[in-house]
Structure formats: C-alpha cells, structure tokens
Design an enzyme around this catalytic site. Structure first.
Site, mmCIF file in Angstrom:
data_model
loop_
_atom_site.group_PDB
_atom_site.id
_atom_site.type_symbol
_atom_site.label_atom_id
_atom_site.label_comp_id
_atom_site.label_asym_id
_atom_site.label_seq_id
_atom_site.Cartn_x
_atom_site.Cartn_y
_atom_site.Cartn_z
ATOM 1 N N SER A 87 20.204 -15.664 33.076
ATOM 2 C CA SER A 87 21.138 -16.021 32.007
ATOM 3 C C SER A 87 20.406 -16.442 30.742
ATOM 4 O O SER A 87 20.119 -15.627 29.889
ATOM 5 C CB SER A 87 22.125 -17.093 32.474
ATOM 6 N N TYR B 193 9.751 -22.204 31.774
ATOM 7 C CA TYR B 193 8.536 -22.178 30.961
ATOM 8 C C TYR B 193 7.396 -21.544 31.747
ATOM 9 O O TYR B 193 6.531 -20.872 31.182
ATOM 10 C CB TYR B 193 8.162 -23.568 30.429
ATOM 11 N N PHE C 227 -2.598 -32.053 51.434
ATOM 12 C CA PHE C 227 -2.664 -30.834 52.241
ATOM 13 C C PHE C 227 -1.905 -29.725 51.545
ATOM 14 O O PHE C 227 -0.792 -29.937 51.065
ATOM 15 C CB PHE C 227 -2.054 -31.094 53.621
ATOM 16 N N GLU D 35 1.480 -30.182 8.118
ATOM 17 C CA GLU D 35 1.948 -30.842 6.895
ATOM 18 C C GLU D 35 3.396 -30.512 6.589
ATOM 19 O O GLU D 35 4.054 -31.228 5.847
ATOM 20 C CB GLU D 35 1.062 -30.463 5.704
ATOM 21 N N SER E 70 -1.569 -35.100 40.536
ATOM 22 C CA SER E 70 -1.723 -35.949 39.354
ATOM 23 C C SER E 70 -1.255 -37.372 39.612
ATOM 24 O O SER E 70 -1.971 -38.325 39.337
ATOM 25 C CB SER E 70 -0.924 -35.366 38.196
ATOM 26 N N CYS F 31 -1.061 -26.524 34.976
ATOM 27 C CA CYS F 31 -1.525 -26.725 33.605
ATOM 28 C C CYS F 31 -2.929 -26.199 33.302
ATOM 29 O O CYS F 31 -3.133 -25.534 32.282
ATOM 30 C CB CYS F 31 -1.531 -28.202 33.236
ATOM 31 N N HIS G 85 -3.683 -30.892 3.974
ATOM 32 C CA HIS G 85 -3.572 -29.509 3.504
ATOM 33 C C HIS G 85 -4.898 -28.791 3.684
ATOM 34 O O HIS G 85 -5.929 -29.356 3.393
ATOM 35 C CB HIS G 85 -3.165 -29.559 2.023
ATOM 36 N N LEU H 65 7.845 -17.762 31.230
ATOM 37 C CA LEU H 65 7.512 -17.300 29.882
ATOM 38 C C LEU H 65 6.043 -17.492 29.552
ATOM 39 O O LEU H 65 5.430 -16.645 28.903
ATOM 40 C CB LEU H 65 8.398 -18.007 28.847
ATOM 41 N N GLU H 66 5.454 -18.584 30.002
ATOM 42 C CA GLU H 66 4.033 -18.781 29.732
ATOM 43 C C GLU H 66 3.209 -17.711 30.430
ATOM 44 O O GLU H 66 2.284 -17.136 29.845
ATOM 45 C CB GLU H 66 3.582 -20.174 30.189
ATOM 46 N N LYS I 138 -3.407 -22.359 33.666
ATOM 47 C CA LYS I 138 -2.451 -21.760 32.741
ATOM 48 C C LYS I 138 -2.984 -21.814 31.324
ATOM 49 O O LYS I 138 -2.987 -20.844 30.584
ATOM 50 C CB LYS I 138 -1.128 -22.543 32.863
ATOM 51 N N LYS I 139 -3.455 -23.002 30.924
ATOM 52 C CA LYS I 139 -3.915 -23.164 29.548
ATOM 53 C C LYS I 139 -5.168 -22.322 29.315
ATOM 54 O O LYS I 139 -5.347 -21.736 28.256
ATOM 55 C CB LYS I 139 -4.197 -24.640 29.256
ATOM 56 N N CYS J 75 -1.179 -29.297 39.057
ATOM 57 C CA CYS J 75 -1.697 -29.229 37.695
ATOM 58 C C CYS J 75 -3.102 -28.660 37.655
ATOM 59 O O CYS J 75 -3.381 -27.720 36.929
ATOM 60 C CB CYS J 75 -1.685 -30.630 37.096
#
Lengths: 141, 492
Positions: free
Chosen positions: B236, B214, B57, B491, B36, B78, B486, B217-218, B81-82, B73
């Site tokens: 921990s 992250y 490389f 909101e 990136s 990213c 709304h 967990l992701e 993953k997304k 990325c």
C-alpha cells in the site's frame, strides 16, 4: 562475522583463489612440519604446552588484514630456523576460549612459549628482521 | 557457581503464585540478548560491580545465515547497511567526478564480493571487540539460547544442545526482532531477508524487494546504486509511520533514478526456475485492489515486510510476563519494567516505543543506573531523531505533518519549507528540485519547532544538531536568528 562467508573462505571457492593460496604458497616440507593449525584445547596442550621445542603461537582472525601479512612472514622465518622452533596457529573465532585464556585483545598477537610458559610476546606486524631476532631470542634463551 | 552475598527480601512477594524461589542467586543480573540494548545494559551494570551475565544466540535463518555477538545493528542492520549505502554513494560520486575534472578511461564496475568481504571483516572485528569488552568488564558471556523455566531461573542451551540453569535477582529481556516471512509457498525456501543480504556470498543480481519499510527502501536503494536491476513491490503506502509527503518524495526520487516500483501488489507464490548462486525465481503476485495476477522473474527475492519480536519462545508464560499476543511486543511502564517486577525489557521488543539502536542503548543504561546507582532519570522517547538512508537521505525529528495536524489542529501549526540545490550537485548537473526541508511549528506555543524534516545528502549529520536544538525548545524565531553556514545544505 557472518558464518556463510567464513565457511566459503574455508572451502576456498575459486573467487577467493589468490588469497587462499597465499598461506599455502610456502609448501616446502620443512615449513609444513614446523607450522600447524591448533585443532582444539587438548591439541594445544599436546603440541604447544608439552612441546619439547619452543613454540611461537600466532593468534589470528579471518577478518584481520594485518594477520594475513604477518602469518606467512612468520612462517617463513620459522622455517628458516630449521626445526629449532615450531609455530602454532590459532584462529581466535574458532578457539575463543584459548584466546581469552591467553588474554588476546587485538590481533595478530604472537606468544613465544617454552615449557608451557609464555616467555615473550608481541602484538601487531613486525618485519622479517624483527621476527628473526624474536625467534633467535626464544631459541637461544 | 558463586552465590549472591545477601538475600533479597522482596523476592518472596514477587512469586505470582509460582513455586518456590531460590534463596540466593548466581547473578545479580542476567541479560537475555547481546545486541545494542543488552550489551549497553550489561556493561553499565558491571560498572557498579554487579555480577552480570549476557546470553546471546542467533538462530540461523532459513538460508543458513548466522553471525556473532553484537545483535542486529552490528551484524545485519545499521552497520552493514550504512557501509553498503556508502558503497552506492561512492559509485555516484565516481560518475560526478568526471564533471569535476577527474579523468579515467576504464569503465567503472562494482564487485559484490570485494565489498561484502570488507564489510564482514569489519563486522568480525566488532564481534571480537565486544567479546573483549565484556571480558574486560568481567561480564560473563555465553553463546546460548536463554529461556525462562521458573521464577528467577533461566535455562541456557548452547549450539551443541548442552543445557545449563542459572538464577538471577533481576533479568533484562533484550532479544530484539527477526524478519517476518510472507507465509506463502516458497518464501522460506527461496527468499532471503536482510539477515542474509549483508553476507550473501554471491551478487544478488536482478532483485525483487518486497516491502515498503525503511529496510526495503534502503536495501533497494543501495542495490540499485551498485548497478543492479531492482524492483520494489509495495502493498500500500511507503514508509508507514513516517511523514507521508517525505515518503512519497523519497519514492519518486528512487523511481526517477532507476528503481522500479510495483504498487498495490503482494506476492502469493515464489518458485525456483533455475538453481544457482544466484538462481532464477519466478514470483506470482496478486493485486490488492482487484483480481489481477502478474508474474516476474528475478535472481533474488528480498523480503522486508516487517520484523517480529523474539518473545514467543523464551518461556515468558512460565514466569507470567505479559506480551501483546498479536504483535509479540512487551508492554512496559515508563521504567522499562514488565508486569513481573524483577523482569525488565528494552529495545525493539517494547510496545509503542521506537525501534532504534541509540534508544535501546539509552534505555538500557538509564535503567541500570536507576537499578544500581540510585538514579531517577527515565528514558526520554520524545523528539528522538532518526534518518533513513535511502539514496536521497531523509532525516527527521519530532512530529510528521499529519500527526502534528491531528494533534494540534491544522490552524495551529505552520509549516515552513523549501527546496534546495546542494552546491556539490550543481556542477555535475544533478537534480535541482529534489532536496527539500521543512519545519513544523506550533503557533500556540511561541512557534516552537515540533517537527524537522530534511531530504538531502548527509541528512543524518544535519539532523543530529537540530535534534539537540529541538530538545532545548527551539522556536522559529531562534531558528531565524541563527546565522547559516555557507555553502552547506543545512543553512536552508
């Protein structure tokens, strides 16, 4: 794209069965003689640039959906021309230098080559009639 | 090799006592790393008609995975993953859809290979796109491993082992990081990392995710969302560095939705019980608080315990660039310059800076503009928004509650918070008390919003706008004065 996945495709493991056999479905002898995969730069020199017959060069990629549709369609139309035109297939990830030399940005890109020169080209998918016209023009001109 | 037009008088003073410097350079700028940060900097420099080279490389992982141009990325971060997170969300949406009237009789199953191939196809098109972009901007690209061998000189080794030397007036190091391994028997032989996961040519099956970052967990989140049996082993705390109240809410949500957690244990051994794709692995783990030992069997063990900068083997010692010996990170001044004036660094490898793609891109672009276009803007690392794409997404900008308390004092901050129930979740009877938002305000500064945290669907989209507002100095009063849209989550 990730190398392990690309390798699995090349080895055509069972899970990839249906798609892997698609391009080999046109196993007629005429087709096999008129279509080939370019191996390297000198192979391109010998079989495309120095070819006595006109050659259509199909630049494609593993990750390109439209290429998988155009490839077999083009092979079929080339086979119909009964050896008057040959077809060379170039995987742009394997032969990036070649793709860059011929300024390929998007795939599929098809070049019509005669006597080592690019005389025609198109990018993207075409239907069978359009392909036939493209090939006839190359042979006829 | 073309030579640079004019000599640069500064070069003789930068020598640091090393032997002679070349008279003229092959390139104005060589960027080491095509991720990136590296690509953004290279393309920007080419805009100013500079002669630029990018070296990229990928050293294959212990499992043999490798990938194309674009960096972490695009290839193993990213982007995939997304997309996989989205795959998991769609699975949930399919379940919800029945309550909204959609009828389908077939059982809904997930095919790992179909998803992975689609994701990899997209990544392949990105890799190619980057190559075309570099070519169009006339940036030279070499798929070779770059290392410094002397002042202003770099050696590039391609995968066939062919070495070439190049010189440049300036360098930008943007080599990024790679996943850390545990350092226990069996880790490299049998475990995979995020570098392998997104192109895994078989479904991972029952998975143990080691780590509480992250990344951990992701990945655990979407694997569970795809229907796999997932366990997370945490040494921990969860999400170190993030607001801990939010981190615990994320953990709770994941736990209630099918992810098992083993807290306060670390693996000490990984053995292969059965070969296969996937095979079976036996993991032995020890408690961090006592002597208890446990064992478990999994098809796949995914390590996500941290990432280490790729700065140890690029010859930095030969040109005198200081790195933090313990972490491998490179300290830079606020202009991304290392202690060697003609060598700069950007992205994940920087010490004390955020490890995010947009930060690297911004830093790269601004750096190049300062070098070649006379600009003076420096990269602003404050109030950078971020989002964690766990099953319940978490978006944040600014201070965590703990850090705010530490910096301003508990009596000087006010926290406004609220649970909310997304309208889309009502009909399918999904949790009504999990989504949560809070803002942290600095009482002494006009109740300025200094921290924004939201836990709920589309957290990333929600957070982006608020980040801009915070950058403009948003106060609680202004926030109150803004009429809500709304019915949307934002909101609240």
């Amino acid at each position: 794209m990730a190398q392990r996945l690309a390798l699995q495709r090349l080895l055509s493991l069972p899970s990839r069965g249906p798609l892997a056999s698609q391009s080999r479905a046109f196993g007629t002898s005429a087709c096999r003689r008129s279509t080939f995969n370019v191996q390297d730069g000198s192979d391109f020199q010998d079989r495309v640039l120095n070819s006595s017959k006109p050659v259509v060069v199909d630049f494609h990629a593993q990750w390109c959906g439209p290429c998988k549709i155009l490839g077999p369609r083009l092979e079929k139309m080339v086979a119909k021309q009964e050896g008057k035109v040959l077809m060379a297939k170039v995987d742009i990830d394997d032969h990036t230098d070649l793709a860059i030399e011929y300024e390929v940005s998007a795939v599929p890109t098809v070049l019509a080559m005669k006597n080592g020169d690019v005389v025609d080209k198109f990018v993207g998918i075409k239907d069978e009639d359009q392909l036939e016209a493209f090939l006839k023009k190359l042979i006829g001109a | 090799q073309a030579h640079k037009e004019e000599d640069n008088p500064e070069k003789t003073m930068e020598v640091n006592g090393l032997p002679s410097v070349p008279d003229s350079y092959d390139y104005d700028l060589i960027v080491i790393g095509g991720g990136s940060g590296g690509l953004a900097a290279a393309k920007e420099a080419a805009k100013y008609e500079k002669k630029v080279m990018v070296l990229d490389f990928v050293t294959p992982t212990p499992q043999g995975s490798s990938w194309g141009l674009g960096g972490t990325c695009v290839n193993v971060g990213c982007i995939p993953k997304k997309l996989m997170h989205q795959a998991a969300l769609l699975g949930q949406a399919l379940q919800d859809s029945r309550k909204f009237g959609w009828q389908f009789t077939e059982e809904v199953k997930h095919n790992w290979m179909t998803m992975t191939e689609s994701v990899q196809n997209y990544i392949g098109s990105l890799n190619w796109g980057y190559r075309v972009a570099l070519r169009d901007k006339k940036v030279t690209y070499e798929n070779a491993y770059g290392e410094f061998v002397g002042p202003h000189t770099i050696k590039a080794t391609n995968k066939k082992g062919v070495e070439k030397l190049y010189t440049a007036e300036r360098f930008i190091i943007a080599t990024g990081e790679r996943p850390r391994y545990l350092g226990v028997p069996g880790d490299k032989e049998h475990c995979i990392s995020s570098d392998d996961l997104f192109s895994l040519p078989y479904c991972p099956g029952k998975t143990l995710v080691v780590g509480a970052s992250y990344v951990a967990l992701e990945c655990a989140g979407f694997l569970a969302g795809l229907g796999l049996d997932v366990t997370v082993m945490v040494r921990s705390i969860l999400l170190r560095g993030f607001d801990q109240d939010m981190a615990n809410r994320i953990g709770e949500y994941m736990n209630e939705h099918g992810v098992n957690f083993i807290r306060e244990f670390v693996p000490i051994k990984v053995e292969q019980v059965e070969e296969g794709t996937p095979g079976k692995l036996k993991v032995t783990a020890k408690s961090t608080t006592g002597n208890q030992i446990i064992e478990g069997e999994y098809n796949t063990v995914l390590l996500a315990i941290g990432r280490d900068p790729c700065t140890r083997k690029i010859g930095l010692d030969r040109v005198g660039v200081n790195i933090n010996e313990k972490t491998g990170k490179i300290p830079v001044n606020d202009e991304e310059q290392t202690n060697v004036p003609y060598i700069y660094a950007i992205g994940d490898i920087l010490q004390d800076k955020l490890e995010l793609t947009p930060v690297a891109i911004q830093a790269g672009r601004l750096l190049v503009q300062r070098l070649y276009a006379g600009a003076t803007t420096k990269c602003d690392y404050v109030n950078v928004p971020t989002t964690v794409f766990t099953p319940l997404e978490y978006g944040a900008c600014g201070y965590s509650e703990e850090t705010a308390v530490e910096k301003f004092g508990e009596e000087n901050i006010e926290v406004y918070h609220s649970h909310f129930w997304p309208l889309e979740w009502t009909v399918p009877s999904r949790d009504n008390n999990k989504c949560y938002a809070k803002i942290i305000c600095n009482i002494q500064d006009n109740e300025r919003v200094i921290g924004f945290h939201v836990l709920g669907p589309n957290a990333g989209e929600v957070t982006q706008g608020f980040a801009a507002a915070i950058k403009c100095g948003l106060t609680k009063e202004q926030l109150d004065g803004t009429v809500g849209i709304h019915p949307v989550c934002a909101e609240v």
